[in-house]
Design a protein around this motif. Structure first.
Motif, PDB file in Angstrom:
ATOM      1  N   PRO A 125       0.807  -1.221   0.000  1.00  0.00           N
ATOM      2  CA  PRO A 125       0.000   0.000   0.000  1.00  0.00           C
ATOM      3  C   PRO A 125       0.843   1.275   0.000  1.00  0.00           C
ATOM      4  CG  PRO A 125      -0.112  -1.147   2.094  1.00  0.00           C
ATOM      5  CD  PRO A 125       0.618  -2.034   1.159  1.00  0.00           C
ATOM      6  N   THR A 126       2.098   1.140   0.283  1.00  0.00           N
ATOM      7  CA  THR A 126       2.942   2.335   0.221  1.00  0.00           C
ATOM      8  C   THR A 126       3.333   2.669  -1.212  1.00  0.00           C
ATOM      9  OG1 THR A 126       4.816   0.896   0.633  1.00  0.00           O
ATOM     10  CG2 THR A 126       3.917   2.066   2.524  1.00  0.00           C
ATOM     11  N   ASP A 127       3.047   1.750  -2.116  1.00  0.00           N
ATOM     12  CA  ASP A 127       3.343   2.040  -3.518  1.00  0.00           C
ATOM     13  C   ASP A 127       2.515   3.230  -3.988  1.00  0.00           C
ATOM     14  OD1 ASP A 127       4.878  -0.161  -3.341  1.00  0.00           O
ATOM     15  OD2 ASP A 127       3.967  -1.250  -4.987  1.00  0.00           O
ATOM     16  N   ASP A 128       2.983   3.831  -5.008  1.00  0.00           N
ATOM     17  CA  ASP A 128       2.279   4.962  -5.612  1.00  0.00           C
ATOM     18  C   ASP A 128       0.861   4.555  -5.995  1.00  0.00           C
ATOM     19  OD1 ASP A 128       1.336   7.003  -7.098  1.00  0.00           O
ATOM     20  OD2 ASP A 128       2.810   6.834  -8.711  1.00  0.00           O
ATOM     21  N   PRO A 129      -0.149   5.134  -5.334  1.00  0.00           N
ATOM     22  CA  PRO A 129      -1.531   4.711  -5.612  1.00  0.00           C
ATOM     23  C   PRO A 129      -2.042   5.168  -6.975  1.00  0.00           C
ATOM     24  CG  PRO A 129      -1.497   6.486  -4.008  1.00  0.00           C
ATOM     25  CD  PRO A 129      -0.065   6.174  -4.315  1.00  0.00           C
ATOM     26  N   THR A 130      -1.312   6.044  -7.635  1.00  0.00           N
ATOM     27  CA  THR A 130      -1.750   6.443  -8.980  1.00  0.00           C
ATOM     28  C   THR A 130      -1.240   5.462 -10.021  1.00  0.00           C
ATOM     29  OG1 THR A 130       0.204   7.793  -9.429  1.00  0.00           O
ATOM     30  CG2 THR A 130      -1.610   8.855  -8.271  1.00  0.00           C
ATOM     31  N   ARG A 131      -0.356   4.582  -9.585  1.00  0.00           N
ATOM     32  CA  ARG A 131       0.174   3.593 -10.515  1.00  0.00           C
ATOM     33  C   ARG A 131      -0.940   2.618 -10.869  1.00  0.00           C
ATOM     34  NH1 ARG A 131       5.395   0.199  -8.816  1.00  0.00           N
ATOM     35  NH2 ARG A 131       5.525  -1.245 -10.576  1.00  0.00           N
ATOM     36  N   PRO A 132      -1.061   2.276 -12.137  1.00  0.00           N
ATOM     37  CA  PRO A 132      -2.186   1.417 -12.516  1.00  0.00           C
ATOM     38  C   PRO A 132      -2.112   0.048 -11.859  1.00  0.00           C
ATOM     39  CG  PRO A 132      -0.645   1.693 -14.341  1.00  0.00           C
ATOM     40  CD  PRO A 132      -0.236   2.651 -13.271  1.00  0.00           C
ATOM     41  N   GLY A 133      -3.275  -0.467 -11.485  1.00  0.00           N
ATOM     42  CA  GLY A 133      -3.356  -1.821 -10.974  1.00  0.00           C
ATOM     43  C   GLY A 133      -3.153  -1.956  -9.480  1.00  0.00           C
ATOM     44  N   ILE A 134      -3.230  -0.873  -8.743  1.00  0.00           N
ATOM     45  CA  ILE A 134      -2.951  -0.913  -7.318  1.00  0.00           C
ATOM     46  C   ILE A 134      -4.178  -1.325  -6.507  1.00  0.00           C
ATOM     47  CG2 ILE A 134      -3.583   1.465  -6.751  1.00  0.00           C
ATOM     48  CD1 ILE A 134      -0.356  -0.184  -5.646  1.00  0.00           C
ATOM     49  N   GLY A 135      -5.333  -1.384  -7.171  1.00  0.00           N
ATOM     50  CA  GLY A 135      -6.591  -1.613  -6.476  1.00  0.00           C
ATOM     51  C   GLY A 135      -6.601  -2.785  -5.516  1.00  0.00           C
ATOM     52  N   GLY A 136      -6.089  -3.915  -5.937  1.00  0.00           N
ATOM     53  CA  GLY A 136      -6.128  -5.107  -5.110  1.00  0.00           C
ATOM     54  C   GLY A 136      -5.484  -4.892  -3.750  1.00  0.00           C
ATOM     55  N   ALA A 137      -4.315  -4.273  -3.750  1.00  0.00           N
ATOM     56  CA  ALA A 137      -3.602  -4.054  -2.500  1.00  0.00           C
ATOM     57  C   ALA A 137      -4.349  -3.068  -1.603  1.00  0.00           C
ATOM     58  CB  ALA A 137      -2.197  -3.548  -2.785  1.00  0.00           C
ATOM     59  N   LEU A 138      -4.941  -2.050  -2.209  1.00  0.00           N
ATOM     60  CA  LEU A 138      -5.680  -1.062  -1.417  1.00  0.00           C
ATOM     61  C   LEU A 138      -6.824  -1.720  -0.671  1.00  0.00           C
ATOM     62  CD1 LEU A 138      -5.819   2.032  -3.804  1.00  0.00           C
ATOM     63  CD2 LEU A 138      -4.428   1.700  -1.752  1.00  0.00           C
ATOM     64  N   VAL A 139      -7.517  -2.622  -1.343  1.00  0.00           N
ATOM     65  CA  VAL A 139      -8.642  -3.305  -0.720  1.00  0.00           C
ATOM     66  C   VAL A 139      -8.178  -4.102   0.493  1.00  0.00           C
ATOM     67  CG1 VAL A 139     -10.324  -5.143  -1.055  1.00  0.00           C
ATOM     68  CG2 VAL A 139     -10.003  -3.425  -2.829  1.00  0.00           C
ATOM     69  N   PHE A 140      -7.117  -4.862   0.303  1.00  0.00           N
ATOM     70  CA  PHE A 140      -6.630  -5.666   1.420  1.00  0.00           C
ATOM     71  C   PHE A 140      -6.205  -4.785   2.589  1.00  0.00           C
ATOM     72  CE2 PHE A 140      -3.137  -7.837   3.616  1.00  0.00           C
ATOM     73  CZ  PHE A 140      -3.830  -8.946   4.074  1.00  0.00           C
ATOM     74  N   GLN A 141      -5.590  -3.681   2.266  1.00  0.00           N
ATOM     75  CA  GLN A 141      -5.118  -2.786   3.325  1.00  0.00           C
ATOM     76  C   GLN A 141      -6.271  -2.292   4.195  1.00  0.00           C
ATOM     77  OE1 GLN A 141      -2.117  -2.361   4.184  1.00  0.00           O
ATOM     78  NE2 GLN A 141      -2.634  -0.958   5.849  1.00  0.00           N
ATOM     79  N   ARG A 142      -7.417  -2.077   3.582  1.00  0.00           N
ATOM     80  CA  ARG A 142      -8.587  -1.643   4.358  1.00  0.00           C
ATOM     81  C   ARG A 142      -8.991  -2.690   5.386  1.00  0.00           C
ATOM     82  NH1 ARG A 142     -11.391   3.082   2.549  1.00  0.00           N
ATOM     83  NH2 ARG A 142     -10.237   3.823   0.733  1.00  0.00           N
ATOM     84  N   LEU A 143      -8.893  -3.945   4.985  1.00  0.00           N
ATOM     85  CA  LEU A 143      -9.266  -5.018   5.911  1.00  0.00           C
ATOM     86  C   LEU A 143      -8.308  -5.053   7.103  1.00  0.00           C
ATOM     87  CD1 LEU A 143     -11.028  -7.433   6.630  1.00  0.00           C
ATOM     88  CD2 LEU A 143      -9.555  -8.866   5.203  1.00  0.00           C
ATOM     89  N   VAL A 144      -7.016  -4.900   6.817  1.00  0.00           N
ATOM     90  CA  VAL A 144      -6.045  -4.869   7.907  1.00  0.00           C
ATOM     91  C   VAL A 144      -6.408  -3.750   8.886  1.00  0.00           C
ATOM     92  CG1 VAL A 144      -3.621  -4.540   8.514  1.00  0.00           C
ATOM     93  CG2 VAL A 144      -4.221  -5.801   6.436  1.00  0.00           C
ATOM     94  N   THR A 145      -6.678  -2.603   8.337  1.00  0.00           N
ATOM     95  CA  THR A 145      -7.045  -1.465   9.185  1.00  0.00           C
ATOM     96  C   THR A 145      -8.268  -1.784  10.031  1.00  0.00           C
ATOM     97  OG1 THR A 145      -6.180   0.026   7.502  1.00  0.00           O
ATOM     98  CG2 THR A 145      -7.632   0.989   9.174  1.00  0.00           C
ATOM     99  N   MET A 146      -9.257  -2.406   9.420  1.00  0.00           N
ATOM    100  CA  MET A 146     -10.468  -2.757  10.169  1.00  0.00           C
ATOM    101  C   MET A 146     -10.126  -3.655  11.351  1.00  0.00           C
ATOM    102  SD  MET A 146     -13.544  -3.489   7.486  1.00  0.00           S
ATOM    103  CE  MET A 146     -14.056  -2.280   6.274  1.00  0.00           C
ATOM    104  N   LEU A 147      -9.241  -4.621  11.133  1.00  0.00           N
ATOM    105  CA  LEU A 147      -8.884  -5.546  12.210  1.00  0.00           C
ATOM    106  C   LEU A 147      -8.110  -4.832  13.309  1.00  0.00           C
ATOM    107  CD1 LEU A 147      -9.516  -8.594  12.531  1.00  0.00           C
ATOM    108  CD2 LEU A 147      -9.849  -7.784  10.201  1.00  0.00           C
ATOM    109  N   VAL A 148      -7.202  -3.967  12.904  1.00  0.00           N
ATOM    110  CA  VAL A 148      -6.437  -3.209  13.901  1.00  0.00           C
ATOM    111  C   VAL A 148      -7.390  -2.373  14.751  1.00  0.00           C
ATOM    112  CG1 VAL A 148      -4.777  -1.342  14.217  1.00  0.00           C
ATOM    113  CG2 VAL A 148      -4.314  -3.145  12.549  1.00  0.00           C
ATOM    114  N   GLU A 149      -8.318  -1.705  14.094  1.00  0.00           N
ATOM    115  CA  GLU A 149      -9.277  -0.871  14.818  1.00  0.00           C
ATOM    116  C   GLU A 149     -10.196  -1.711  15.702  1.00  0.00           C
ATOM    117  OE1 GLU A 149      -9.447   2.733  11.506  1.00  0.00           O
ATOM    118  OE2 GLU A 149     -11.171   1.401  11.774  1.00  0.00           O
ATOM    119  N   ALA A 150     -10.522  -2.910  15.212  1.00  0.00           N
ATOM    120  CA  ALA A 150     -11.365  -3.787  16.019  1.00  0.00           C
ATOM    121  C   ALA A 150     -10.669  -4.117  17.337  1.00  0.00           C
ATOM    122  CB  ALA A 150     -11.679  -5.068  15.242  1.00  0.00           C
TER     123      ALA A 150
END
Lengths: 220, 220
Positions: B136-161
DNA sequence: GAAGATAACTTATCAATGGTAAGTTAACGG
DNA sequence: CCGTTAACTTACCATTGATAAGTTATCTTC
C-alpha cells in the motif's frame, strides 16, 4: 546429441523404444514447466532439451496441453497416496480431516506449479482449467483427474465423520467445500503472492486449519 | 465506420482529441476481455472493433498489459468505494468486517474476469500478477494498485477492532490475512469452477463469513 | 492563405508461437 | 536382400505481440 542441449539423449530410438522418448519428453517438459511456467515453455524449447525436432513431440502427445496433463497426474498421485495413508492409519475423524489439510497444504506448497495448473489456472486451456473440479464419476484413467479425486476424499471424510457421530454445522458436502476453500485460500495466496510480506506463514496454515475445523464441526 | 465493425468510430480524430480514441480502445478492450479473456483478446481484434489499425493502439498504450491495468483500476475503484461507504456508515467492528466480506464476495462474483486477473492470474505477465499484493505504500496512482488497497482496508479494520476492545485470536495482520484467505477461497472457487455442482453457493459465502469471523474474533 | 510543425494514423515487416504436411531414414521381419 | 513401418526431419502455415518508417490531416504562425 549436441553439447549445448542440457539433456539431449542421442540419436534415433530403436523400433519399439518410442516410449522411452516419450518419457524423456515428459522429463524435459517437467523441468521447463517448473522453470518457466506453462506459457513460457515452448514446444521448441522442450524439443531442444530432448535433442529432437519440435514436430517429433507430436508423435507422442496430441498437443502441449497433454504433456502438462500427464505431468499433473504424476504429481497428484503423490498427494493421493499420502491421503490414503492417512485414511489407513488415522482413525479419529477430526484428526483425519486435520491431517488431510496438513497434507494438502504441504503438497500445494511443495508443488506450486502443478497446483497452479490444476487449481488456479485461468489463462490455460479450458480442458486443463476444468480438471480441478471434474466429477469423480469421470473416467479415472483420463489424464488430469487428480484434483477431483483429492477433493472427493475430503467429502468422504466428512460424510464418515457425521456417520461416526460428529455434529456438523452444515451438510457434509458443504462442510467439505468450506474446508477445502479455506485451505485452498491459504495455499493459493502463498503460492500466487510469494513476495507478499505474510505475517507468519506457518501460523496461517495451522490457524486456518483450526478455524475451518472449529467452524465446520460443532463443539463436543 | 464500416457496417461490420461493432463499434467503429469513424475516421481520424482531430488534433487534441486523441484521448477520446484512448477511451474507445479501453471500451473495446473491456468488452473483448470480458467476452474472450485476456489471452484470446488480440491487439488486432481490439483494433478492428475500434476501427483503427493494430499499431494505432500503441499510440495510447505501451502494450496489451497496460490496457488491462487501466481497466482493472476502473473496476476496483467500485469496490473501494463500496468499502469506504461501509466504513462511513457501519460502526460496530465485527459488523464492519462482515460487511466488508459481503461486499468483497459480491464484487468478486460480479467481476470475475477482473478478479481473476488481479488475484488469480498465473499465466499473465508478472507485472499484472503482482498487483494483488502490491504494498500500500506504492504509488496509488500507478495502474493496478486496487487489489492491495482493498486488502489494506481489511487490515485497518482488524487493527481498529482490536483497539476497539475486541479480542483477537491472532495478531491483527494475521487475522486480516486469514479472513481474506477464507473469503478469497470462496470467490476463487466459485469463479474458477463455475460448473462444479457446489452444494449451496449462498451458504458457502455466509458460512465462510461466519467461520472466519468466529475463528478470528474470540467469543465475547 | 501559404509554410511548417506535429498529432494521428497506416503499411510493411519482424521474430516467435503452436501446429501440420509431407518427405526421409533406419531398424526389423521375412 | 527387400519391403514395411516406426521414428524422425525439413519446410511450412497462420497467428501472435510489437516495431520502424512512412503518410495524412489538422492546427499554428507569419
Amino acid at each position: 546429441m549436441n553439447a549445448f542441449s542440457t539433456a539431449a539423449t542421442g540419436g534415433r530410438k530403436k523400433r519399439g523404444e518410442g516410449h522411452t522418448r516419450r518419457e524423456e519428453i515428459l522429463q524435459a517438459a517437467k523441468e521447463l514447466f517448473l522453470e518457466l511456467g506453462y506459457e513460457a515453455t515452448t514446444i521448441r524449447r522442450i524439443a531442444d532439451r530432448v535433442g529432437v525436432s519440435a514436430p517429433a513431440l507430436y508423435l507422442y502427445f496430441q498437443d502441449k496441453e497433454q504433456m502438462m496433463l500427464a505431468l499433473c497426474d504424476q504429481t497428484f498421485a503423490v498427494l493421493i497416496e499420502s491421503i490414503a495413508e492417512i485414511e489407513n492409519t488415522v482413525t479419529d475423524p477430526r484428526e483425519r480431516i486435520r491431517r488431510f489439510g496438513e497434507a494438502y497444504l504441504k503438497f500445494g506448497l511443495a508443488h506450486p506449479d502443478e497446483y497452479k495448473l490444476i487449481f488456479l489456472g485461468t489463462n490455460i486451456p479450458e480442458s486443463i482449467r476444468k480438471l480441478g473440479h471434474r466429477m469423480p464419476t469421470d473416467d479415472p484413467t483420463r489424464p488430469g483427474i487428480g484434483g477431483a479425486l483429492v477433493f472427493q476424499r475430503l467429502v468422504t471424510m466428512l460424510v464418515e465423520a457425521k456417520q461416526g457421530g460428529l455434529k456438523l454445522n452444515y451438510p457434509p458436502d458443504t462442510c467439505a467445500e468450506l474446508c477445502w476453500m479455506g485451505i485452498h485460500g491459504v495455499v493459493a495466496a502463498l503460492i500466487l503472492k510469494p513476495d507478499f510480506p505474510w505475517s507468519n506463514r506457518d501460523l496461517l496454515g495451522t490457524g486456518m486449519l483450526d478455524i475451518v475445523l472449529n467452524g465446520v464441526i460443532a463443539a463436543a
